[in-house]
Design a protein around this motif. Structure first.
Motif, short mmCIF file in Angstrom:
data_model
loop_
_atom_site.label_atom_id
_atom_site.label_comp_id
_atom_site.label_asym_id
_atom_site.label_seq_id
_atom_site.Cartn_x
_atom_site.Cartn_y
_atom_site.Cartn_z
N LEU A 90 0.82 -1.21 0.00
CA LEU A 90 0.00 0.00 0.00
C LEU A 90 0.85 1.26 0.00
O LEU A 90 1.91 1.32 0.61
CB LEU A 90 -0.92 0.01 1.23
N PRO A 91 0.37 2.33 -0.67
CA PRO A 91 1.16 3.56 -0.77
C PRO A 91 1.14 4.39 0.50
O PRO A 91 2.09 5.09 0.78
CB PRO A 91 0.48 4.32 -1.92
N ALA A 92 0.06 4.35 1.26
CA ALA A 92 -0.06 5.20 2.43
C ALA A 92 0.45 4.48 3.67
O ALA A 92 0.36 3.27 3.78
CB ALA A 92 -1.51 5.62 2.63
N GLN A 93 0.98 5.24 4.59
CA GLN A 93 1.43 4.67 5.85
C GLN A 93 0.54 5.19 6.96
O GLN A 93 0.28 6.38 7.06
CB GLN A 93 2.88 5.05 6.14
N HIS A 94 0.07 4.28 7.79
CA HIS A 94 -0.75 4.64 8.93
C HIS A 94 -0.25 3.91 10.16
O HIS A 94 0.31 2.82 10.08
CB HIS A 94 -2.22 4.28 8.69
N SER A 95 -0.50 4.50 11.31
CA SER A 95 -0.12 3.89 12.57
C SER A 95 -0.99 2.67 12.87
O SER A 95 -2.18 2.65 12.54
CB SER A 95 -0.27 4.92 13.70
N LEU A 96 -0.39 1.68 13.51
CA LEU A 96 -1.13 0.51 13.97
C LEU A 96 -1.51 0.63 15.44
O LEU A 96 -2.22 -0.25 15.96
CB LEU A 96 -0.32 -0.77 13.77
N THR A 97 -1.07 1.68 16.12
CA THR A 97 -1.36 1.84 17.55
C THR A 97 -2.12 3.12 17.88
O THR A 97 -2.73 3.21 18.95
CB THR A 97 -0.06 1.83 18.37
N ASP A 98 -2.13 4.10 16.99
CA ASP A 98 -2.87 5.34 17.24
C ASP A 98 -4.35 5.09 17.05
O ASP A 98 -4.79 4.69 15.96
CB ASP A 98 -2.38 6.41 16.27
N PRO A 99 -5.19 5.29 18.08
CA PRO A 99 -6.63 5.02 17.92
C PRO A 99 -7.30 5.86 16.85
O PRO A 99 -8.38 5.49 16.38
CB PRO A 99 -7.20 5.34 19.30
N ALA A 100 -6.67 6.98 16.46
CA ALA A 100 -7.24 7.83 15.41
C ALA A 100 -6.86 7.36 14.02
O ALA A 100 -7.26 7.96 13.02
CB ALA A 100 -6.80 9.28 15.59
N SER A 101 -6.10 6.27 13.91
CA SER A 101 -5.65 5.73 12.62
C SER A 101 -6.59 4.63 12.14
O SER A 101 -6.97 3.75 12.91
CB SER A 101 -4.25 5.14 12.76
N PRO A 102 -6.94 4.64 10.85
CA PRO A 102 -7.81 3.58 10.32
C PRO A 102 -7.15 2.21 10.33
O PRO A 102 -7.84 1.20 10.18
CB PRO A 102 -8.13 4.04 8.90
N GLN A 113 -4.43 3.01 23.45
CA GLN A 113 -3.54 3.93 24.15
C GLN A 113 -3.90 5.36 23.75
O GLN A 113 -3.65 5.73 22.59
CB GLN A 113 -2.08 3.62 23.80
N PRO A 114 -4.52 6.16 24.66
CA PRO A 114 -4.85 5.83 26.05
C PRO A 114 -6.05 4.91 26.16
O PRO A 114 -6.87 4.83 25.24
CB PRO A 114 -5.17 7.20 26.65
N ALA A 115 -6.17 4.26 27.30
CA ALA A 115 -7.24 3.29 27.48
C ALA A 115 -8.62 3.92 27.41
O ALA A 115 -9.58 3.27 26.99
CB ALA A 115 -7.07 2.57 28.82
N ASP A 116 -8.73 5.20 27.82
CA ASP A 116 -10.04 5.87 27.82
C ASP A 116 -10.23 6.74 26.58
O ASP A 116 -11.00 7.70 26.60
CB ASP A 116 -10.22 6.70 29.08
N TYR A 117 -9.57 6.38 25.50
CA TYR A 117 -9.66 7.14 24.25
C TYR A 117 -11.12 7.34 23.83
O TYR A 117 -11.95 6.44 23.94
CB TYR A 117 -8.92 6.40 23.14
N ALA A 118 -11.40 8.56 23.35
CA ALA A 118 -12.70 8.86 22.75
C ALA A 118 -12.47 9.63 21.47
O ALA A 118 -11.69 10.60 21.46
CB ALA A 118 -13.56 9.68 23.71
N PRO A 119 -13.06 9.24 20.35
CA PRO A 119 -12.88 9.96 19.08
C PRO A 119 -13.33 11.41 19.22
O PRO A 119 -14.32 11.71 19.90
CB PRO A 119 -13.77 9.19 18.10
#
Length: 292
Positions: A90-102, A113-119
């Motif tokens: 794939l051409p795009a790179q995204h995080s595997l740990t950031d909850p805001a990453s698809p 991380q964080p455990a209480d993450y909210a979008p």
């Protein structure tokens, strides 16, 4: 999500569905709440849905080209079976740990991380609903993709409804604690995601139902028009069936043909083209059958 990997599995999905129709099997399939009202079905991770005959369940509040690699940051616990990522095309790179990453991979080895993450961008998509309150919300990207997918399904004569979307950390705390109090922690850990370990908390995942309400949160949903259509077409809109048949030793959860997860059109299409069934395999994070 209610699972127990010690239960023997039969070779066919239909026979497994029959087994799960009895109380013990249904408890294994759905995420558990120790008590819910008569006339309701138990939905993943402890929510309940009132069922009206012949209608959807009503739930109370509650892109492929060369060449790049997924960004794999360290997590607190990583299984030793992690392998190189097939997502390198794939051409795009995204995080595997950031909850805001698809491309986030959250499972029993990989807490949020964080455990209480909210979008930050929760919205209610303009789609048919079989739920209300926070459960009717998705993050903005997932909501837009869901609207496009539901419209395409309707154009094909298939009626999808959104049955369960976002679930906050506090909601998951209450669900999990109620189950621990009723059954003990060991049993709770086979039945319900711990707070901070649920895909529903990210806004990237949601459950669907068929417009006729048949087989909601049951394995036979895979054979309903909505289940068949979503499995065949979801990738066109960036969705995959997250917990597929017979892959619980990798994902940690049994079959959920109703649970869709947004990862983007490119990645979802690449997974389909490569015949890969789990995010753990696709992104090379390794299996997560149970909590470490």
């Amino acid at each position: 999500m209610c699972r127990d990997c010690s239960v023997p599995l039969t070779p066919s999905r239909r026979s497994f569905s029959t087994f799960l129709a009895v109380g013990a099997g249904l408890t294994l399939l759905t995420a558990c709440n120790p008590s819910f009202p008569a006339g309701s079905v138990q939905t993943p991770e402890g929510s309940t849905s009132a069922v009206a005959s012949g209608s959807p369940a009503a739930v109370p509040s509650e892109s492929p080209e060369p060449v790049a690699t997924a960004v794999v940051e360290p997590v607190s616990e990583t299984p030793a079976t992690a392998q190189p990522s097939p997502s390198a095309a794939l051409p795009a790179q995204h995080s595997l740990t950031d909850p805001a990453s698809p491309w986030l991979v959250v499972n029993k080895y990989r807490p949020l991380q964080p455990a209480d993450y909210a979008p930050a961008d929760l919205v209610q998509p303009a789609v048919a609903m079989a739920t209300s309150g926070e459960s009717a919300l998705l993050n903005g990207t997932t909501a837009a993709a869901a609207e496009a997918m539901f419209a395409a399904a309707a154009a094909d004569g298939v009626f999808l409804t959104l049955a369960s979307g976002y679930r906050s950390y506090n909601t998951q705390v209450a669900t999990y604690n109620n189950y621990v109090a009723a059954r003990g922690q060991a049993d709770a850990d086979t039945a319900s995601a711990r707070p901070g370990y649920s895909e529903h908390q990210t806004g990237w995942a949601f459950d669907i139902a068929d417009g006729g309400g048949a087989c909601s949160f049951q394995p036979c949903f895979a054979d309903q028009p909505a289940g068949v259509w979503a499995a065949a077409n979801g990738h066109r809109f960036g969705f995959v069936v997250r917990y597929q048949w017979m892959f619980h030793p990798i994902t940690g959860y049994y079959y959920e043909p109703w649970h869709l997860r947004y990862i983007g059109v490119e990645a979802a299409t690449d997974m389909v083209n490569k015949g890969i069934h789990t995010l753990e395999e696709y992104f090379g994070t390794g299996a997560a059958p149970g909590y470490p």
